[in-house]
Write a protein that holds these residues in place. Structure first.
Motif, PDB file in Angstrom:
ATOM      1  N   PHE A  25      -1.623   0.935 -12.767  1.00 14.06           N
ATOM      2  CA  PHE A  25      -0.820  -0.128 -12.152  1.00 14.06           C
ATOM      3  C   PHE A  25      -0.475   0.198 -10.704  1.00 14.06           C
ATOM      4  CE2 PHE A  25       3.537  -1.379 -10.983  1.00 14.06           C
ATOM      5  CZ  PHE A  25       3.352  -2.744 -10.859  1.00 14.06           C
ATOM      6  N   SER A  26       0.104   1.376 -10.455  1.00 11.70           N
ATOM      7  CA  SER A  26       0.635   1.700  -9.125  1.00 11.70           C
ATOM      8  C   SER A  26      -0.458   1.893  -8.089  1.00 11.70           C
ATOM      9  CB  SER A  26       1.517   2.953  -9.201  1.00 11.70           C
ATOM     10  OG  SER A  26       0.765   4.064  -9.643  1.00 11.70           O
ATOM     11  N   TYR A  27      -1.484   2.664  -8.435  1.00  9.91           N
ATOM     12  CA  TYR A  27      -2.557   2.946  -7.473  1.00  9.91           C
ATOM     13  C   TYR A  27      -3.667   1.901  -7.572  1.00  9.91           C
ATOM     14  CZ  TYR A  27      -5.576   5.876  -4.532  1.00  9.91           C
ATOM     15  OH  TYR A  27      -6.360   6.359  -3.510  1.00  9.91           O
ATOM     16  N   GLY A  28      -4.090   1.587  -8.795  1.00 10.49           N
ATOM     17  CA  GLY A  28      -5.220   0.683  -8.959  1.00 10.49           C
ATOM     18  C   GLY A  28      -4.912  -0.746  -8.563  1.00 10.49           C
ATOM     19  N   ILE A  29      -3.808  -1.311  -9.067  1.00  6.39           N
ATOM     20  CA  ILE A  29      -3.516  -2.736  -8.849  1.00  6.39           C
ATOM     21  C   ILE A  29      -2.697  -2.963  -7.580  1.00  6.39           C
ATOM     22  CG2 ILE A  29      -2.365  -4.765  -9.808  1.00  6.39           C
ATOM     23  CD1 ILE A  29      -3.108  -3.756 -12.584  1.00  6.39           C
ATOM     24  N   VAL A  30      -1.574  -2.235  -7.426  1.00  3.45           N
ATOM     25  CA  VAL A  30      -0.692  -2.473  -6.275  1.00  3.45           C
ATOM     26  C   VAL A  30      -1.391  -2.110  -4.970  1.00  3.45           C
ATOM     27  CG1 VAL A  30       1.504  -1.859  -5.198  1.00  3.45           C
ATOM     28  CG2 VAL A  30       1.384  -2.134  -7.677  1.00  3.45           C
ATOM     29  N   VAL A  61       0.835  -1.199   0.000  1.00  4.63           N
ATOM     30  CA  VAL A  61       0.000   0.000   0.000  1.00  4.63           C
ATOM     31  C   VAL A  61       0.870   1.250   0.000  1.00  4.63           C
ATOM     32  CG1 VAL A  61      -1.708   1.321   1.307  1.00  4.63           C
ATOM     33  CG2 VAL A  61      -1.936  -1.157   1.117  1.00  4.63           C
ATOM     34  N   SER A  62       1.848   1.273   0.897  1.00  2.00           N
ATOM     35  CA  SER A  62       2.725   2.440   0.978  1.00  2.00           C
ATOM     36  C   SER A  62       3.522   2.632  -0.311  1.00  2.00           C
ATOM     37  CB  SER A  62       3.684   2.279   2.168  1.00  2.00           C
ATOM     38  OG  SER A  62       4.598   3.345   2.211  1.00  2.00           O
ATOM     39  N   GLY A  63       4.103   1.542  -0.821  1.00  2.00           N
ATOM     40  CA  GLY A  63       4.887   1.631  -2.053  1.00  2.00           C
ATOM     41  C   GLY A  63       4.052   2.065  -3.238  1.00  2.00           C
ATOM     42  N   GLY A  64       2.821   1.541  -3.333  1.00  2.00           N
ATOM     43  CA  GLY A  64       1.949   1.925  -4.440  1.00  2.00           C
ATOM     44  C   GLY A  64       1.578   3.391  -4.401  1.00  2.00           C
ATOM     45  N   LEU A  65       1.292   3.920  -3.197  1.00  2.00           N
ATOM     46  CA  LEU A  65       0.950   5.332  -3.064  1.00  2.00           C
ATOM     47  C   LEU A  65       2.128   6.233  -3.403  1.00  2.00           C
ATOM     48  CD1 LEU A  65      -1.159   5.145   0.231  1.00  2.00           C
ATOM     49  CD2 LEU A  65      -2.018   5.744  -2.036  1.00  2.00           C
ATOM     50  N   MET A  66       3.313   5.873  -2.892  1.00  2.00           N
ATOM     51  CA  MET A  66       4.499   6.684  -3.177  1.00  2.00           C
ATOM     52  C   MET A  66       4.873   6.615  -4.656  1.00  2.00           C
ATOM     53  SD  MET A  66       6.970   5.990   0.094  1.00  2.00           S
ATOM     54  CE  MET A  66       6.476   6.428   1.761  1.00  2.00           C
ATOM     55  N   LEU A  67       4.735   5.431  -5.225  1.00  2.00           N
ATOM     56  CA  LEU A  67       5.040   5.265  -6.645  1.00  2.00           C
ATOM     57  C   LEU A  67       4.091   6.102  -7.504  1.00  2.00           C
ATOM     58  CD1 LEU A  67       7.148   3.571  -8.203  1.00  2.00           C
ATOM     59  CD2 LEU A  67       5.396   1.827  -8.503  1.00  2.00           C
ATOM     60  N   SER A  68       2.851   6.246  -7.053  1.00  2.00           N
ATOM     61  CA  SER A  68       1.868   7.023  -7.800  1.00  2.00           C
ATOM     62  C   SER A  68       2.236   8.503  -7.870  1.00  2.00           C
ATOM     63  CB  SER A  68       0.484   6.873  -7.161  1.00  2.00           C
ATOM     64  OG  SER A  68       0.060   5.524  -7.172  1.00  2.00           O
TER      65      SER A  68
END
Length: 475
Positions: free
Chosen positions: A110-115, A92-99
Motif C-alpha cells: 500500500f505505502s510504497y506500491g500504491i501511494v 511520494v514523500s509520505g509514501g516513502l516515509m510511511l514505508s
C-alpha cells in the motif's frame, strides 16, 4: 475562450526553468522506484516473505501510475500542473516515509506500491503537460530532457540507497529519500501556469453567470417593483430535469467512447501492439527487480556492488530514449519495425541471463536491457503511425492500461516461479519467451498490414508533425 488560455508557447525564456523543474521533479519522484531492485533484497531479508509476494511492491509502484494515467491527466487538465505537482510531492514523500515504518509486506504494497506509484503518475502527467504548453518548435528536445530525469534518478538513487542502507539501515534510507522527495514541492513553485486550468475557467464562467442573473433580477425589480419567486415544486422539477439531462449526456459520451475503443481494437496492427506491449511488460520489468538479488543469490558478487546493475540499466535507458528518439526523425525509419526489434533484442538478452555465470556478463546484459527499454520513446510515434494523430490520445491511454496491468503481473509471477523452483532460471526463460513472442507477433502483423496496404503506408505520418499536447494529456 479567454485570452490567457490561448497564449502561444514561448519556446524558451521561462520555459527552460520549467524544463529544469520538470527534470528535477521526475528525478526526485522516480529515483527510488527506478532503483527498487536495490531495496528488494533488503525487504526479503527483513520480512522473510516469499519473493512473489514481495515483488508486488516493485511491480505496483511501476504499474499503478500507468493504469491511472487517464485520471492523472484529468487532474492536470482541471487543476493545473502546479497544484498537482505539490500534491504528488506530498504523496511520494509520505509514501516513502510511511514505508520506513512498515510492519509487513502487505503494508509496503500500500505505502510504497500504491501511494508512491500514484504520486509518480501525477508528477509525470504534470511535468509533461506543462512542458508541452511552453514549447512548440523545441518540444521534442524539451520532452527528451525531462524524461531522462527518470533514468538519471534511477542511476543516482541506486548507489545512494545502497550507501544509506549501509549507514542508517533500511528504515533510515527510506526516511531520508522521503525527505528528498519533499523537494518536488519546491519544483512546483517554478511551474508558472501558461494556460488557465479547466476548473478555474468553469468557476469563472459560473461566477459570471450568477452575476448576470443577479443583474437581471435587479433590473426586473426596478421595472416591475416586485420579485417573482418560483414555487418550490417548479424548482424541484427544474433540478430533476437538469439531472436527467446530465445523466443522458454522460451515458451518450461513455457509449461513444466504448464504440470508438472497439473500432480501435479492430485495427489488427493496433491490437498486435497492445498484445506485444502486454507481453513485453510482463517480462521486461523482471530484471529491474530481480537481477541484483540473482547476483547475490548465485554468489556472483559478495556484498553490494559500487555500481549496482539497476544503475547500469537506468543510465543505458536514458541513452536509449535519446538515441531511439533521434532515430525516429530518420525519414526511412519504420517505427513499428524498430519497436519490434527492441522487443526481440530484449527477449534474447533475457534468455541469456540464466546461462551467464559471471558478474561482468550481467553488467553487459543490464546495459542492453536498459538501452532497449528506451523504446518507450518510440511508442507515441508508432501509435500515431498506426491510428493517426486524431485518435492518439485514446489509443495511447489503451496502450498504457495494457502496459501498466502487465507490469503489475510480471514480477510477482516471476517471484512465484522462484518460490516454486528455488531458481531464477525458469523465471527468466518465462520472461524472455513472452517478450520474444510479443516482438515476433508485432513484426508479423506489421509485415502483413504493409503488404495489404502499400498505398496507405505514409498517410498518418503527415499528421504527427505538430501537437504533442495529446500525448501529454495521457502520459
Amino acid at each position: 475562450m479567454s485570452a490567457q488560455n490561448t497564449k502561444q508557447a514561448p519556446d524558451g525564456g521561462w520555459g527552460w526553468a520549467i524544463v529544469v523543474a520538470s527534470f528535477m521533479g521526475q528525478l526526485l519522484a522516480y529515483g527510488s522506484p527506478q532503483s527498487v531492485g536495490v531495496l528488494y533484497p533488503e525487504w526479503l531479508s527483513t520480512f522473510q516473505d516469499g519473493k512473489g509476494m514481495t515483488a508486488w511492491v516493485g511491480s505496483l509502484v511501476s504499474g499503478v501510475g500507468l493504469i491511472a494515467s487517464p485520471i492523472c491527466s484529468a487532474c492536470v487538465v482541471n487543476f493545473g500542473a502546479r497544484p498537482v505537482t505539490i500534491f504528488s510531492g506530498v504523496m511520494v514523500s509520505g509514501g516513502l516515509m510511511l514505508s520506513a515504518f512498515a510492519p509487513n509486506v502487505q503494508f509496503l504494497i500500500f505505502s510504497y506500491g500504491i501511494v508512491v506509484g500514484l504520486g509518480c503518475g501525477l508528477v509525470y502527467a504534470a511535468t509533461v503537460t506543462i512542458t508541452c504548453q511552453y514549447f512548440d518548435k523545441r518540444r521534442g528536445l524539451a520532452l527528451g530532457i525531462i524524461t531522462t530525469g527518470t533514468s538519471i534518478g534511477g542511476f543516482l538513487y541506486a548507489t545512494v540507497q545502497n550507501e544509506f542502507i549501509a549507514l542508517f539501515g533500511l528504515d533510515g534510507c527510506l526516511l531520508l529519500i522521503g525527505c528528498f522527495a519533499l523537494n518536488i514541492i519546491a519544483c512546483a513553485g517554478l511551474m508558472r501556469p501558461l494556460h488557465l486550468p479547466a476548473y478555474y475557467l468553469k468557476q469563472r464562467a459560473a461566477l459570471a453567470e450568477k452575476a448576470e442573473e443577479k443583474k437581471n433580477q435587479s433590473v426586473n425589480v426596478l421595472i416591475t417593483g416586485e420579485t417573482k419567486e418560483p414555487p418550490p415544486y417548479e424548482k424541484s422539477l427544474v433540478s430533476y430535469t437538469a439531472l436527467v439531462r446530465l445523466v443522458k449526456k454522460k451515458q451518450k459520451e461513455y457509449s461513444e467512447y466504448l464504440h470508438s475503443m472497439a473500432e480501435l481494437l479492430q485495427n489488427r496492427v493496433f491490437s498486435a501492439t497492445c498484445v506485444s506491449l502486454f507481453a513485453y511488460c510482463l517480462g521486461a520489468y523482471t530484471p529491474l527487480l530481480f537481477l541484483e538479488d540473482l547476483a547475490q543469490t548465485e554468489g556472483l558478487i559478495s556484498g553490494i556492488s559500487t555500481i549496482p546493475l539497476v544503475s547500469i540499466m537506468s543510465i543505458a535507458a536514458g541513452g536509449g530514449k535519446l538515441l531511439l528518439g533521434v532515430m525516429m526523425d530518420i525519414r526511412w525509419m519504420n517505427s513499428i519495425f524498430l519497436y519490434a526489434f527492441t522487443l526481440l533484442g530484449s527477449g534474447v538478452a533475457l534468455l541469456i541471463i540464466p546461462v551467464t555465470k559471471n558478474y561482468a556478463g550481467l553488467q553487459v546484459i543490464s546495459a542492453l536491457l536498459g538501452f532497449f527499454s528506451g523504446n518507450w520513446s518510440v511508442i507515441p510515434y508508432m501509435t500515431t503511425k498506426v491510428v493517426g494523430m486524431d485518435r492518439l490520445t485514446e489509443a495511447y491511454g489503451i496502450l498504457m492500461f495494457f502496459g501498466g496491468f502487465s507490469i503489475m503481473l510480471g514480477p510477482p509471477v516471476a517471484g512465484w516461479i522462484y518460490d516454486w523452483m528455488h531458481s531464477y532460471d525458469l523465471a527468466f526463460y518465462f520472461s524472455g519467451s513472452f517478450v520474444l513472442l510479443g516482438g515476433a507477433g508485432l513484426f508479423l502483423a506489421a509485415v502483413c498490414c504493409r503488404n495489404n496496404n502499400q498505398d496507405e503506408s505514409s498517410t498518418p505520418d503527415t499528421e504527427c508533425i505538430n501537437d504533442y499536447d495529446k500525448v501529454a494529456t495521457v502520459a
